[in-house]
Design a protein around this motif. Structure first.
Motif, PDB file in Angstrom:
ATOM      1  N   ALA A 160       0.835  -1.207   0.000  1.00 20.20           N
ATOM      2  CA  ALA A 160       0.000   0.000   0.000  1.00 20.20           C
ATOM      3  C   ALA A 160       0.868   1.255   0.000  1.00 20.20           C
ATOM      4  CB  ALA A 160      -0.937  -0.002   1.205  1.00 20.20           C
ATOM      5  N   ALA A 161       1.900   1.288   0.828  1.00 13.24           N
ATOM      6  CA  ALA A 161       2.794   2.457   0.886  1.00 13.24           C
ATOM      7  C   ALA A 161       3.549   2.629  -0.433  1.00 13.24           C
ATOM      8  CB  ALA A 161       3.768   2.316   2.053  1.00 13.24           C
ATOM      9  N   LEU A 162       4.053   1.532  -0.991  1.00 15.19           N
ATOM     10  CA  LEU A 162       4.772   1.598  -2.263  1.00 15.19           C
ATOM     11  C   LEU A 162       3.858   2.077  -3.386  1.00 15.19           C
ATOM     12  CD1 LEU A 162       7.169   1.103  -4.149  1.00 15.19           C
ATOM     13  CD2 LEU A 162       6.521  -1.309  -4.200  1.00 15.19           C
ATOM     14  N   ASN A 163       2.663   1.527  -3.473  1.00 13.33           N
ATOM     15  CA  ASN A 163       1.743   1.940  -4.533  1.00 13.33           C
ATOM     16  C   ASN A 163       1.287   3.376  -4.358  1.00 13.33           C
ATOM     17  OD1 ASN A 163       1.206  -0.123  -6.644  1.00 13.33           O
ATOM     18  ND2 ASN A 163       1.039  -1.382  -4.819  1.00 13.33           N
ATOM     19  N   ALA A 164       1.141   3.817  -3.126  1.00 16.78           N
ATOM     20  CA  ALA A 164       0.809   5.227  -2.883  1.00 16.78           C
ATOM     21  C   ALA A 164       1.943   6.113  -3.386  1.00 16.78           C
ATOM     22  CB  ALA A 164       0.551   5.461  -1.397  1.00 16.78           C
ATOM     23  N   ALA A 165       3.191   5.725  -3.091  1.00 18.79           N
ATOM     24  CA  ALA A 165       4.347   6.507  -3.542  1.00 18.79           C
ATOM     25  C   ALA A 165       4.427   6.533  -5.068  1.00 18.79           C
ATOM     26  CB  ALA A 165       5.631   5.937  -2.944  1.00 18.79           C
ATOM     27  N   LEU A 166       4.193   5.401  -5.712  1.00 20.63           N
ATOM     28  CA  LEU A 166       4.213   5.351  -7.182  1.00 20.63           C
ATOM     29  C   LEU A 166       3.099   6.211  -7.774  1.00 20.63           C
ATOM     30  CD1 LEU A 166       4.911   1.541  -7.643  1.00 20.63           C
ATOM     31  CD2 LEU A 166       6.488   3.410  -8.203  1.00 20.63           C
ATOM     32  N   TRP A 167       1.919   6.191  -7.158  1.00 22.61           N
ATOM     33  CA  TRP A 167       0.783   6.994  -7.607  1.00 22.61           C
ATOM     34  C   TRP A 167       1.116   8.482  -7.506  1.00 22.61           C
ATOM     35  CZ3 TRP A 167      -4.040   7.946  -4.142  1.00 22.61           C
ATOM     36  CH2 TRP A 167      -5.056   8.578  -4.862  1.00 22.61           C
ATOM     37  N   ILE A 168       1.693   8.885  -6.382  1.00 23.99           N
ATOM     38  CA  ILE A 168       2.072  10.281  -6.163  1.00 23.99           C
ATOM     39  C   ILE A 168       3.128  10.702  -7.181  1.00 23.99           C
ATOM     40  CG2 ILE A 168       3.256  11.837  -4.549  1.00 23.99           C
ATOM     41  CD1 ILE A 168       1.814  10.112  -2.304  1.00 23.99           C
ATOM     42  N   ALA A 169       4.145   9.868  -7.367  1.00 19.51           N
ATOM     43  CA  ALA A 169       5.244  10.212  -8.285  1.00 19.51           C
ATOM     44  C   ALA A 169       4.753  10.399  -9.715  1.00 19.51           C
ATOM     45  CB  ALA A 169       6.320   9.123  -8.239  1.00 19.51           C
ATOM     46  N   ALA A 170       3.766   9.635 -10.122  1.00 22.69           N
ATOM     47  CA  ALA A 170       3.284   9.691 -11.508  1.00 22.69           C
ATOM     48  C   ALA A 170       2.151  10.704 -11.716  1.00 22.69           C
ATOM     49  CB  ALA A 170       2.810   8.308 -11.942  1.00 22.69           C
ATOM     50  N   ALA A 171       1.645  11.282 -10.629  1.00 23.36           N
ATOM     51  CA  ALA A 171       0.492  12.179 -10.718  1.00 23.36           C
ATOM     52  C   ALA A 171       0.853  13.530 -11.332  1.00 23.36           C
ATOM     53  CB  ALA A 171      -0.103  12.391  -9.327  1.00 23.36           C
ATOM     54  N   ASP A 172      -0.114  14.122 -12.016  1.00 20.82           N
ATOM     55  CA  ASP A 172       0.069  15.473 -12.536  1.00 20.82           C
ATOM     56  C   ASP A 172       0.194  16.481 -11.399  1.00 20.82           C
ATOM     57  OD1 ASP A 172      -0.023  14.634 -15.185  1.00 20.82           O
ATOM     58  OD2 ASP A 172      -2.207  14.892 -15.318  1.00 20.82           O
ATOM     59  N   ASP A 173      -0.521  16.240 -10.311  1.00 17.33           N
ATOM     60  CA  ASP A 173      -0.467  17.100  -9.130  1.00 17.33           C
ATOM     61  C   ASP A 173      -0.193  16.222  -7.906  1.00 17.33           C
ATOM     62  OD1 ASP A 173      -0.710  18.970  -7.126  1.00 17.33           O
ATOM     63  OD2 ASP A 173      -2.769  19.563  -7.628  1.00 17.33           O
ATOM     64  N   PRO A 174       1.087  15.887  -7.671  1.00 17.41           N
ATOM     65  CA  PRO A 174       1.428  14.973  -6.584  1.00 17.41           C
ATOM     66  C   PRO A 174       0.952  15.451  -5.205  1.00 17.41           C
ATOM     67  CG  PRO A 174       3.339  15.358  -7.983  1.00 17.41           C
ATOM     68  CD  PRO A 174       2.270  16.315  -8.428  1.00 17.41           C
ATOM     69  N   HIS A 175       0.972  16.757  -4.968  1.00 14.64           N
ATOM     70  CA  HIS A 175       0.557  17.277  -3.662  1.00 14.64           C
ATOM     71  C   HIS A 175      -0.927  17.011  -3.403  1.00 14.64           C
ATOM     72  CE1 HIS A 175       4.311  19.252  -2.539  1.00 14.64           C
ATOM     73  NE2 HIS A 175       4.454  19.497  -3.822  1.00 14.64           N
TER      74      HIS A 175
END
Length: 194
Positions: A160-175
């Protein structure tokens, strides 16, 4: 004589890793030129190939170095917590937050995953999983968590933590994603509490 040679090899490796880390962070893995990188530190491509096999091997060495630094930061966060549960939670949330850091975002989470494959299969993940499973077993033993298989819980929370980090890194608006990811992670983890 052998000691001098070992020292020279370590110096060469350190120079290449540092130059690659900078190039990968600034330009990205694909755009980083190995000729420019080696020339910048006064070495040849032969030195790169001799020490790391290829560009992919150099990326792995950079990621290994970054991972050790991240682990040291996470251990410090965990050690500063009031109790084991708070430390475990803080450590995982800090990992998710690290996805906002440009170097970690680009080198580890975006390029690393694209070039080296699924991060959950990287060798360093095994050590993280073992450590998490031990922490979870401790929390079960002290009555903080429900009885659950510690390895299963460690794998699910780590994933869950890894996938959250990958999702944030790939997002147009990570914040914008960060807060949602942390809130959801807290709820998932809290489901294990006794």
């Amino acid at each position: 004589m052998a000691k001098k040679r070992e020292q020279k090899v370590e110096e060469t490796r350190a120079k290449l890793i540092q130059a690659a880390r900078k190039a990968f962070a600034e330009k990205g893995y694909a755009a980083a030129s190995m000729d420019e990188l080696t020339a910048e530190v006064g070495l040849t491509r032969g030195a790169l190939y001799h020490n790391f096999g290829d560009k992919k091997g150099l990326l792995q060495a950079v990621i290994d170095q970054m991972d050790l630094e991240m682990l040291a930061r996470l251990h410090k966060i965990q050690a500063q917590a009031d109790d084991a549960w708070s430390g475990f939670l803080a450590e995982n949330i800090t990992y998710i937050e690290m996805a906002l850091e440009p170097e970690i975002q680009r080198v580890m989470l975006l390029d690393g995953a694209a070039v080296l494959g699924d991060p959950s299969n990287w060798p360093n993940q095994n050590a993280c999983l073992r450590r998490a499973a031990i922490t979870i077993q401790t929390l079960i033993d002290e009555g903080t968590l429900k009885p659950v298989d510690p390895e299963a819980a460690a794998r699910l929370l780590n994933g869950a933590a890894l996938n959250a980090a990958l999702w944030i890194a790939a997002a147009d608006d990570p914040h914008a994603i960060l807060e949602k990811a942390i809130d959801a992670f807290r709820l998932l983890a809290a489901g294990l509490k006794a």
